[in-house]
Design a protein around this motif. Sequence first.
Motif, PDB file in Angstrom:
ATOM      1  N   THR A 173      -1.686 -15.262  19.869  1.00 27.91           N
ATOM      2  CA  THR A 173      -0.854 -15.473  18.690  1.00 27.91           C
ATOM      3  C   THR A 173      -1.203 -14.432  17.625  1.00 27.91           C
ATOM      4  O   THR A 173      -0.338 -13.734  17.120  1.00 27.91           O
ATOM      5  CB  THR A 173      -1.078 -16.892  18.129  1.00 27.91           C
TER       6      THR A 173
ATOM      7  N   ARG B 187       4.122 -19.080  19.993  1.00 32.73           N
ATOM      8  CA  ARG B 187       2.684 -19.082  19.718  1.00 32.73           C
ATOM      9  C   ARG B 187       1.895 -19.326  21.005  1.00 32.73           C
ATOM     10  O   ARG B 187       2.351 -20.068  21.873  1.00 32.73           O
ATOM     11  CB  ARG B 187       2.332 -20.223  18.744  1.00 32.73           C
TER      12      ARG B 187
ATOM     13  N   GLU C  54       0.252 -24.573  10.134  1.00 33.13           N
ATOM     14  CA  GLU C  54       0.270 -23.116  10.065  1.00 33.13           C
ATOM     15  C   GLU C  54       0.139 -22.613   8.630  1.00 33.13           C
ATOM     16  O   GLU C  54      -0.553 -21.654   8.340  1.00 33.13           O
ATOM     17  CB  GLU C  54       1.568 -22.610  10.668  1.00 33.13           C
TER      18      GLU C  54
ATOM     19  N   ARG D  15      -5.803 -21.472  14.320  1.00 30.29           N
ATOM     20  CA  ARG D  15      -4.652 -21.700  13.433  1.00 30.29           C
ATOM     21  C   ARG D  15      -4.883 -22.938  12.573  1.00 30.29           C
ATOM     22  O   ARG D  15      -4.445 -23.012  11.442  1.00 30.29           O
ATOM     23  CB  ARG D  15      -3.408 -21.870  14.306  1.00 30.29           C
TER      24      ARG D  15
ATOM     25  N   SER E 284       3.851 -23.597  21.066  1.00 31.96           N
ATOM     26  CA  SER E 284       4.812 -23.232  20.035  1.00 31.96           C
ATOM     27  C   SER E 284       5.124 -24.381  19.087  1.00 31.96           C
ATOM     28  O   SER E 284       4.991 -25.550  19.445  1.00 31.96           O
ATOM     29  CB  SER E 284       6.090 -22.719  20.710  1.00 31.96           C
TER      30      SER E 284
END
Length: 370
Positions: free
Chosen positions: A224, A294, A355, A351, A120
């Motif tokens: 995610t 995430r 982000e 990712r 996360s």
Amino acid sequence: MSRRMSIAVLYNFTGDDEYELLRKQVKEGLVDSPTGNREDLEDISTVKEEIQAIVRALREEGFAVRAVNVRDDFARLLECLTSPRPDIVFNLVEYFNDDALQEDCVAALFDLLRIPYTGSPPMTLAICQRKALTKQILKANGVPTPRYKLVAGKPIPRLSGLRYPLIVKPAWEDASAGVDEQSVVDDREHLESRVLNLFKEFSQPALIEEFIAGRELGVSVLGTRSPTVLPVEEMDFSTLPPEYRGIISFESKWNPMHEVFHKGELVCPARLSRAVQKRVKNLALRTYQAMGCRDYARIDMRLDDHNRLYVLEVNPNPDLTAGVAFMASAEAAGLSFSQTLRRIVEEALARGPVERDALRGKQAALAAKT
Ligand SMILES: Nc1ncnc2c1ncn2[C@@H]1O[C@H](COP(=O)(O)OP(=O)(O)O)[C@@H](O)[C@H]1O
Ligand SMILES: [Mg+2]
């Protein structure tokens, strides 16, 4: 052939490993298990072994892996991110400067250095570490959570609107720190003494919550881009001696010399009706998304005698010990230990470092199509 992807598995551990000490004492015959069976003490894995298991599994998956204990040392942390710079960090750091409230700062450093990392983002880590703040967000998103009051100092206000029994927890801790049999209180007198104790011991606010008698569920979510809820795990308290309340106390989680450590049974998948299972899964997904989790997380819930569900708290970057909690659920879903770790890494790699860049990429792709 292309170079193998390099992973730095980062963790932070200072002090002695108590399980290592205990194992030595068992070997020397200095201590005996409260169960009467020595193997119950010998089988508990040490931090080192848990990290080694992760490193080994990631290597099996074809990655070039090195593990670094950053030992609460910023220079060391920075060095292992820069020389050499890893392609990705597997983030197992849960605190810094001996402070769980700085967990998010470490993830923020990866963002600043633009190094992809698992788990996360800082904001999610920061909020979930603060249980009352988490509850406010859950409430705003229609996720049921026990009624509560946050008390930051004396005098302890009247708790109108809350019904006993109540449970008193440190507002900013983890892993059952500060939770024991006496945390559950049935009257004002015990409540006050417990809250004052907590102020003294933890120097932080007390979270006072309605105690939800019922079943304890650990709900793990993986992914995610398209998160999935894994088979639910239950901590079955029915084997506990009657003098215990049925909570995951500090002793039951961490102290092998206490009888309660060896009681209670993990059941995965939990025996739940289809209808309840469906509600649990929906709630877990809503919670995961509301908190901005995430890659992987575990959500602690309770199911009361009227089949009402409550979210107790959210654990981003949860424990990855083989065979328990998150990993038990992954296994029940048919994923091996190493496959699960690979999935987590792949999510983080997809990712990329920041982000927003990933979003920009998506937007560009959409724009190109239209
Ligand atoms: N409101 C509650 N009702 C019943 N049990 C609770 C409640 N809050 C905490 N517990 C018990 O205490 C344990 C630890 O609390 P939790 O909020 O999950 O904190 P943490 O795991 O971060 O220490 C829970 O797993 C549960 O057994
Ligand atoms: Mg918990």
